[in-house]
Motif scaffolding. Structure first.
Motif, PDB file in Angstrom:
ATOM      1  N   LEU A   1       3.254   0.253 -21.969  1.00 37.12           N
ATOM      2  CA  LEU A   1       2.146  -0.198 -22.809  1.00 37.12           C
ATOM      3  C   LEU A   1       1.574  -1.509 -22.292  1.00 37.12           C
ATOM      4  O   LEU A   1       0.356  -1.673 -22.194  1.00 37.12           O
ATOM      5  CB  LEU A   1       2.618  -0.355 -24.251  1.00 37.12           C
ATOM      6  CG  LEU A   1       1.598  -0.851 -25.252  1.00 37.12           C
ATOM      7  CD1 LEU A   1       0.487   0.168 -25.412  1.00 37.12           C
ATOM      8  CD2 LEU A   1       2.257  -1.141 -26.568  1.00 37.12           C
ATOM      9  N   LYS A   2       2.452  -2.426 -21.945  1.00 36.70           N
ATOM     10  CA  LYS A   2       2.016  -3.732 -21.447  1.00 36.70           C
ATOM     11  C   LYS A   2       1.251  -3.587 -20.126  1.00 36.70           C
ATOM     12  O   LYS A   2       0.181  -4.191 -19.952  1.00 36.70           O
ATOM     13  CB  LYS A   2       3.239  -4.625 -21.268  1.00 36.70           C
ATOM     14  CG  LYS A   2       2.945  -6.053 -20.983  1.00 36.70           C
ATOM     15  CD  LYS A   2       4.243  -6.847 -20.955  1.00 36.70           C
ATOM     16  CE  LYS A   2       4.024  -8.285 -20.622  1.00 36.70           C
ATOM     17  NZ  LYS A   2       5.262  -9.044 -20.577  1.00 36.70           N
TER      18      LYS A   2
ATOM     19  N   GLU B   1       0.840  -1.209   0.000  1.00 39.49           N
ATOM     20  CA  GLU B   1       0.000   0.000   0.000  1.00 39.49           C
ATOM     21  C   GLU B   1       0.872   1.255   0.000  1.00 39.49           C
ATOM     22  O   GLU B   1       0.604   2.209  -0.734  1.00 39.49           O
ATOM     23  CB  GLU B   1      -0.924  -0.017   1.221  1.00 39.49           C
ATOM     24  CG  GLU B   1      -1.797   1.182   1.367  1.00 39.49           C
ATOM     25  CD  GLU B   1      -2.921   1.236   0.361  1.00 39.49           C
ATOM     26  OE1 GLU B   1      -3.445   2.330   0.132  1.00 39.49           O
ATOM     27  OE2 GLU B   1      -3.278   0.190  -0.211  1.00 39.49           O
ATOM     28  N   GLN B   2       1.922   1.251   0.807  1.00 36.73           N
ATOM     29  CA  GLN B   2       2.830   2.403   0.842  1.00 36.73           C
ATOM     30  C   GLN B   2       3.538   2.572  -0.498  1.00 36.73           C
ATOM     31  O   GLN B   2       3.712   3.697  -0.978  1.00 36.73           O
ATOM     32  CB  GLN B   2       3.858   2.239   1.957  1.00 36.73           C
ATOM     33  CG  GLN B   2       3.266   2.341   3.343  1.00 36.73           C
ATOM     34  CD  GLN B   2       4.276   1.942   4.410  1.00 36.73           C
ATOM     35  OE1 GLN B   2       5.374   1.502   4.109  1.00 36.73           O
ATOM     36  NE2 GLN B   2       3.873   2.085   5.672  1.00 36.73           N
ATOM     37  N   TYR B   3       3.926   1.480  -1.126  1.00 38.72           N
ATOM     38  CA  TYR B   3       4.591   1.561  -2.424  1.00 38.72           C
ATOM     39  C   TYR B   3       3.662   2.161  -3.480  1.00 38.72           C
ATOM     40  O   TYR B   3       4.058   3.038  -4.251  1.00 38.72           O
ATOM     41  CB  TYR B   3       5.063   0.178  -2.869  1.00 38.72           C
ATOM     42  CG  TYR B   3       5.578   0.167  -4.287  1.00 38.72           C
ATOM     43  CD1 TYR B   3       6.824   0.700  -4.591  1.00 38.72           C
ATOM     44  CD2 TYR B   3       4.811  -0.344  -5.323  1.00 38.72           C
ATOM     45  CE1 TYR B   3       7.298   0.713  -5.887  1.00 38.72           C
ATOM     46  CE2 TYR B   3       5.270  -0.336  -6.614  1.00 38.72           C
ATOM     47  CZ  TYR B   3       6.513   0.198  -6.900  1.00 38.72           C
ATOM     48  OH  TYR B   3       6.969   0.216  -8.182  1.00 38.72           O
ATOM     49  N   LEU B   4       2.422   1.691  -3.527  1.00 38.97           N
ATOM     50  CA  LEU B   4       1.488   2.217  -4.511  1.00 38.97           C
ATOM     51  C   LEU B   4       1.200   3.696  -4.288  1.00 38.97           C
ATOM     52  O   LEU B   4       1.036   4.452  -5.242  1.00 38.97           O
ATOM     53  CB  LEU B   4       0.182   1.411  -4.485  1.00 38.97           C
ATOM     54  CG  LEU B   4       0.254   0.005  -5.061  1.00 38.97           C
ATOM     55  CD1 LEU B   4      -1.064  -0.713  -4.846  1.00 38.97           C
ATOM     56  CD2 LEU B   4       0.609   0.043  -6.526  1.00 38.97           C
ATOM     57  N   ASP B   5       1.124   4.108  -3.047  1.00 38.87           N
ATOM     58  CA  ASP B   5       0.826   5.514  -2.754  1.00 38.87           C
ATOM     59  C   ASP B   5       2.017   6.431  -2.969  1.00 38.87           C
ATOM     60  O   ASP B   5       1.843   7.577  -3.375  1.00 38.87           O
ATOM     61  CB  ASP B   5       0.341   5.660  -1.306  1.00 38.87           C
ATOM     62  CG  ASP B   5      -1.079   5.155  -1.125  1.00 38.87           C
ATOM     63  OD1 ASP B   5      -1.783   5.007  -2.143  1.00 38.87           O
ATOM     64  OD2 ASP B   5      -1.476   4.912   0.024  1.00 38.87           O
ATOM     65  N   GLN B   6       3.245   5.961  -2.704  1.00 37.14           N
ATOM     66  CA  GLN B   6       4.390   6.871  -2.680  1.00 37.14           C
ATOM     67  C   GLN B   6       5.357   6.709  -3.845  1.00 37.14           C
ATOM     68  O   GLN B   6       5.895   7.689  -4.347  1.00 37.14           O
ATOM     69  CB  GLN B   6       5.157   6.687  -1.367  1.00 37.14           C
ATOM     70  CG  GLN B   6       4.326   7.051  -0.154  1.00 37.14           C
ATOM     71  CD  GLN B   6       5.018   6.682   1.133  1.00 37.14           C
ATOM     72  OE1 GLN B   6       6.150   6.201   1.131  1.00 37.14           O
ATOM     73  NE2 GLN B   6       4.335   6.899   2.256  1.00 37.14           N
ATOM     74  N   TYR B   7       5.614   5.507  -4.303  1.00 41.01           N
ATOM     75  CA  TYR B   7       6.722   5.282  -5.231  1.00 41.01           C
ATOM     76  C   TYR B   7       6.312   4.799  -6.623  1.00 41.01           C
ATOM     77  O   TYR B   7       7.131   4.807  -7.537  1.00 41.01           O
ATOM     78  CB  TYR B   7       7.712   4.269  -4.643  1.00 41.01           C
ATOM     79  CG  TYR B   7       8.221   4.671  -3.292  1.00 41.01           C
ATOM     80  CD1 TYR B   7       9.045   5.783  -3.145  1.00 41.01           C
ATOM     81  CD2 TYR B   7       7.863   3.958  -2.156  1.00 41.01           C
ATOM     82  CE1 TYR B   7       9.508   6.162  -1.902  1.00 41.01           C
ATOM     83  CE2 TYR B   7       8.323   4.331  -0.915  1.00 41.01           C
ATOM     84  CZ  TYR B   7       9.145   5.433  -0.793  1.00 41.01           C
ATOM     85  OH  TYR B   7       9.593   5.811   0.441  1.00 41.01           O
TER      86      TYR B   7
ATOM     87  N   GLU C   1       6.796   7.349  -9.674  1.00 38.16           N
ATOM     88  CA  GLU C   1       8.180   7.565 -10.110  1.00 38.16           C
ATOM     89  C   GLU C   1       8.735   6.346 -10.840  1.00 38.16           C
ATOM     90  O   GLU C   1       9.445   6.467 -11.829  1.00 38.16           O
ATOM     91  CB  GLU C   1       9.084   7.925  -8.926  1.00 38.16           C
ATOM     92  CG  GLU C   1       8.850   9.314  -8.374  1.00 38.16           C
ATOM     93  CD  GLU C   1       7.644   9.390  -7.448  1.00 38.16           C
ATOM     94  OE1 GLU C   1       7.235   8.327  -6.911  1.00 38.16           O
ATOM     95  OE2 GLU C   1       7.106  10.483  -7.268  1.00 38.16           O
ATOM     96  N   ASP C   2       8.405   5.151 -10.345  1.00 39.61           N
ATOM     97  CA  ASP C   2       8.874   3.938 -11.003  1.00 39.61           C
ATOM     98  C   ASP C   2       8.237   3.761 -12.380  1.00 39.61           C
ATOM     99  O   ASP C   2       8.874   3.266 -13.303  1.00 39.61           O
ATOM    100  CB  ASP C   2       8.593   2.710 -10.138  1.00 39.61           C
ATOM    101  CG  ASP C   2       9.483   2.652  -8.904  1.00 39.61           C
ATOM    102  OD1 ASP C   2      10.492   3.386  -8.876  1.00 39.61           O
ATOM    103  OD2 ASP C   2       9.165   1.873  -7.995  1.00 39.61           O
ATOM    104  N   PHE C   3       6.984   4.163 -12.521  1.00 45.15           N
ATOM    105  CA  PHE C   3       6.319   4.054 -13.807  1.00 45.15           C
ATOM    106  C   PHE C   3       6.981   4.962 -14.849  1.00 45.15           C
ATOM    107  O   PHE C   3       7.059   4.614 -16.028  1.00 45.15           O
ATOM    108  CB  PHE C   3       4.836   4.413 -13.677  1.00 45.15           C
ATOM    109  CG  PHE C   3       4.038   4.157 -14.919  1.00 45.15           C
ATOM    110  CD1 PHE C   3       3.622   2.877 -15.237  1.00 45.15           C
ATOM    111  CD2 PHE C   3       3.706   5.197 -15.771  1.00 45.15           C
ATOM    112  CE1 PHE C   3       2.886   2.633 -16.384  1.00 45.15           C
ATOM    113  CE2 PHE C   3       2.976   4.965 -16.922  1.00 45.15           C
ATOM    114  CZ  PHE C   3       2.560   3.681 -17.229  1.00 45.15           C
ATOM    115  N   LYS C   4       7.479   6.100 -14.419  1.00 43.90           N
ATOM    116  CA  LYS C   4       8.146   7.019 -15.341  1.00 43.90           C
ATOM    117  C   LYS C   4       9.489   6.484 -15.823  1.00 43.90           C
ATOM    118  O   LYS C   4       9.963   6.884 -16.878  1.00 43.90           O
ATOM    119  CB  LYS C   4       8.357   8.382 -14.674  1.00 43.90           C
ATOM    120  CG  LYS C   4       7.075   9.133 -14.436  1.00 43.90           C
ATOM    121  CD  LYS C   4       7.350  10.433 -13.707  1.00 43.90           C
ATOM    122  CE  LYS C   4       6.055  11.146 -13.361  1.00 43.90           C
ATOM    123  NZ  LYS C   4       6.285  12.367 -12.579  1.00 43.90           N
ATOM    124  N   THR C   5      10.100   5.582 -15.069  1.00 51.89           N
ATOM    125  CA  THR C   5      11.430   5.095 -15.432  1.00 51.89           C
ATOM    126  C   THR C   5      11.412   3.828 -16.279  1.00 51.89           C
ATOM    127  O   THR C   5      12.448   3.461 -16.819  1.00 51.89           O
ATOM    128  CB  THR C   5      12.264   4.822 -14.167  1.00 51.89           C
ATOM    129  OG1 THR C   5      11.613   3.808 -13.390  1.00 51.89           O
ATOM    130  CG2 THR C   5      12.436   6.083 -13.342  1.00 51.89           C
TER     131      THR C   5
END
Length: 130
Positions: A109-110, A89-95, A98-102
């Motif tokens: 797309l996948k 839950e913390q990962y989905l809310d906070q990080y 940023e990870d999706f942008k990298t």
């Protein structure tokens, strides 16, 4: 044949003022097209078969309840994630953003396509089981 051409012209004339709005909110265009087709389906079906029966507006209740079910199940899943595995839950809310942008474009797309079709499948599945 002339009546179908007139019907198409009338429908397109009704959509012209909304075109600018649908450029910004493209996802609403599918709702508008579906509703317009449903409204005019009586004329089209009666043109093909004069004895054809029509659906009433109650058919949309199934999809409305499916969407409500998706929202309720989404809330339940998020609560369970927070209780059982709080780090996810913390990962989905906070990080996650940023990870999706990298990630690479094909991974974006996948992932995006998988999420879209998962939601589409969930609504279709709930609509058919209600």
């Amino acid at each position: 044949m002339k009546t179908i051409t007139e019907w198409i012209k009338k429908t397109l004339n009704k959509l012209n003022p909304l075109c600018g709005y649908f450029v910004i909110w493209r996802e609403l265009s599918s709702l508008a097209v579906g509703l317009i087709l449903w409204i005019h389906s009586a004329v089209f079906l009666r043109w093909i078969d004069p004895t054809a029966g029509m659906y009433d507006a109650g058919v949309f209740q199934v999809y409305l309840f499916a969407i409500i079910g998706i929202f309720i199940l989404h809330g339940i899943v998020r609560i369970l994630m927070k209780l059982i595995w709080p780090t996810s839950e913390q990962y989905l809310d906070q990080y996650f953003r940023e990870d999706f942008k990298t990630i690479t474009p094909w991974q974006k797309l996948k992932l995006s396509t998988s999420i879209f079709f998962a939601f589409l499948f969930a609504v279709a599945f709930l609509a058919r089981t209600l």
